[in-house]
Design a protein around this motif. Structure first.
Motif, short mmCIF file in Angstrom:
data_model
loop_
_atom_site.label_atom_id
_atom_site.label_comp_id
_atom_site.label_asym_id
_atom_site.label_seq_id
_atom_site.Cartn_x
_atom_site.Cartn_y
_atom_site.Cartn_z
N GLU A 184 0.80 -1.22 0.00
CA GLU A 184 0.00 0.00 0.00
C GLU A 184 0.84 1.27 0.00
N GLN A 185 2.11 1.18 0.33
CA GLN A 185 2.97 2.36 0.38
C GLN A 185 3.56 2.64 -1.01
N ARG A 186 4.10 3.85 -1.17
CA ARG A 186 4.71 4.26 -2.43
C ARG A 186 6.22 4.37 -2.25
N TYR A 187 6.97 3.95 -3.31
CA TYR A 187 8.43 3.92 -3.24
C TYR A 187 9.01 4.51 -4.53
N VAL A 188 10.22 5.07 -4.41
CA VAL A 188 10.92 5.61 -5.57
C VAL A 188 12.23 4.85 -5.77
N LEU A 189 12.68 4.81 -7.02
CA LEU A 189 13.93 4.15 -7.37
C LEU A 189 15.00 5.21 -7.59
N GLN A 235 19.19 6.50 -7.97
CA GLN A 235 20.38 6.07 -8.69
C GLN A 235 21.35 5.31 -7.78
N GLU A 236 21.51 5.77 -6.55
CA GLU A 236 22.42 5.12 -5.60
C GLU A 236 21.69 4.50 -4.42
N SER A 237 20.54 5.06 -4.07
CA SER A 237 19.84 4.61 -2.87
C SER A 237 18.92 3.42 -3.11
N GLY A 238 18.69 3.05 -4.38
CA GLY A 238 17.78 1.94 -4.66
C GLY A 238 16.35 2.32 -4.35
N LEU A 239 15.56 1.40 -3.83
CA LEU A 239 14.17 1.66 -3.49
C LEU A 239 14.06 2.25 -2.10
N SER A 240 13.35 3.38 -2.01
CA SER A 240 13.14 4.03 -0.71
C SER A 240 11.74 4.63 -0.68
N PRO A 241 11.19 4.85 0.53
CA PRO A 241 9.84 5.44 0.62
C PRO A 241 9.76 6.78 -0.09
N ALA A 242 8.66 7.00 -0.79
CA ALA A 242 8.48 8.23 -1.56
C ALA A 242 8.00 9.36 -0.67
N SER A 283 6.02 12.26 -8.35
CA SER A 283 5.36 11.73 -9.55
C SER A 283 6.02 10.48 -10.11
N GLN A 284 7.24 10.19 -9.63
CA GLN A 284 7.95 9.01 -10.13
C GLN A 284 7.83 7.81 -9.21
N ALA A 285 6.93 7.89 -8.24
CA ALA A 285 6.77 6.81 -7.28
C ALA A 285 5.78 5.76 -7.79
N LEU A 286 6.03 4.52 -7.40
CA LEU A 286 5.11 3.41 -7.66
C LEU A 286 4.72 2.80 -6.32
#
Length: 272
Positions: free
Chosen positions: A165-170, A172-179, A184-187
């Motif tokens: 249910e949460q949103r995450y962003v990708l 360049q160095e941090s990988g997946l983290s909470p948005a 707008s780039q979060a899934l």
């Protein structure tokens, strides 16, 4: 000592350079040997049997000899199966070639990636309306295959499983983290989990293609930024080519390499 010889290797031509007045050096992507360099002697002559065969985005069978950095091409045959992509699809296919040239070291085999590339080129040739999906699916599988894509089922810093249910962003160095709010780039975690599950399938290209359909717009910039970061470029040559074509024709076709500003529908330009 006898020269090493290799016969009937599945391959694609990625790029070519002038070698002499009559010859070329080819950068080719082979299934069992990875990216290698071959000199095609006399290929520029009108009578050369290689001349109509050694084209980009065409499935080939190649034979060569030698064990130096640049081997000697001995035979080349079109494998058949589909025609060369044209128009926008040709530029999209050239973009895939550019990614492989920038990210693959020579003599490093990637059999599964070769199969993904074969599928991507075939889909570009046959399904002109699916270019964005094909590019995003290949970008994901390429980054995963060469070890540059983080696990999409866990937060990268804590290794905890994603909350659907949460949103995450990708990053360049941090990988997946909470948005952050409004990113707008979060899934959603569910979307990232679906992408990871699709890539884990035995034949992942089509499942990944379908998984991309639900999050296409949000995936484009994070993947582009990740590829720019690892390739060390601000813009890919093939993307710049598309932008130049658009500037000359004052049109903005909705391709996988298109800029992010929306536009009104326009006729599709022909690739230069």
């Amino acid at each position: 000592m006898a020269l090493k010889r290799f016969s009937d290797e599945p391959a694609f031509v990625l790029h070519r350079y002038d070698w002499s007045e009559t010859s070329l050096v080819l950068e080719v992507f082979t299934r069992n040997h990875g990216r290698i360099a071959l000199v095609a002697k006399g290929v520029k002559r009108p009578t050369s049997q290689f001349r109509p065969v050694l084209l980009p985005l065409q499935p080939l069978h190649l034979s060569w000899s030698g064990d130096a950095e640049v081997r000697t091409l001995k035979a080349a045959h079109w494998q058949g199966g589909h025609v060369m992509p044209t128009g926008e699809a040709l530029i999209s296919g050239s973009y895939l070639n550019e990614l492989l040239m920038r990210l693959l070291a020579r003599d490093d085999p990637h059999e599964r990636l070769f199969d993904h590339f074969t599928t991507a080129v075939q889909l570009l040739a046959e399904k002109s309306d699916a270019q964005q999906l094909v590019l995003r699916a290949f970008e994901l599988l390429l980054l995963r295959d060469i070890g540059l894509l983080p696990d999409l089922a866990h937060e990268s810093s804590t290794l905890t499983e994603l909350d659907p249910e949460q949103r995450y962003v990708l990053g360049q160095e941090s990988g997946l983290s909470p948005a952050q709010e409004g990113d707008s780039q979060a899934l959603t975690g569910e979307q990232w989990l679906d992408l990871q599950s699709a890539m884990d399938q035995p034949a992942p290209f089509i499942p990944t293609l379908r998984a991309c359909a639900a999050c296409l717009q949000a995936l484009r910039l994070p993947l582009r930024n990740l590829l720019h970061y690892h390739c060390g470029v601000r813009v890919f040559k093939t993307r710049q080519l598309m932008l130049d074509v658009q500037a000359m024709t004052r049109q903005r076709p909705p391709t996988g390499l298109d800029a992010d500003v929306p536009s009104e529908p326009q006729p599709t330009p022909t690739a230069p």
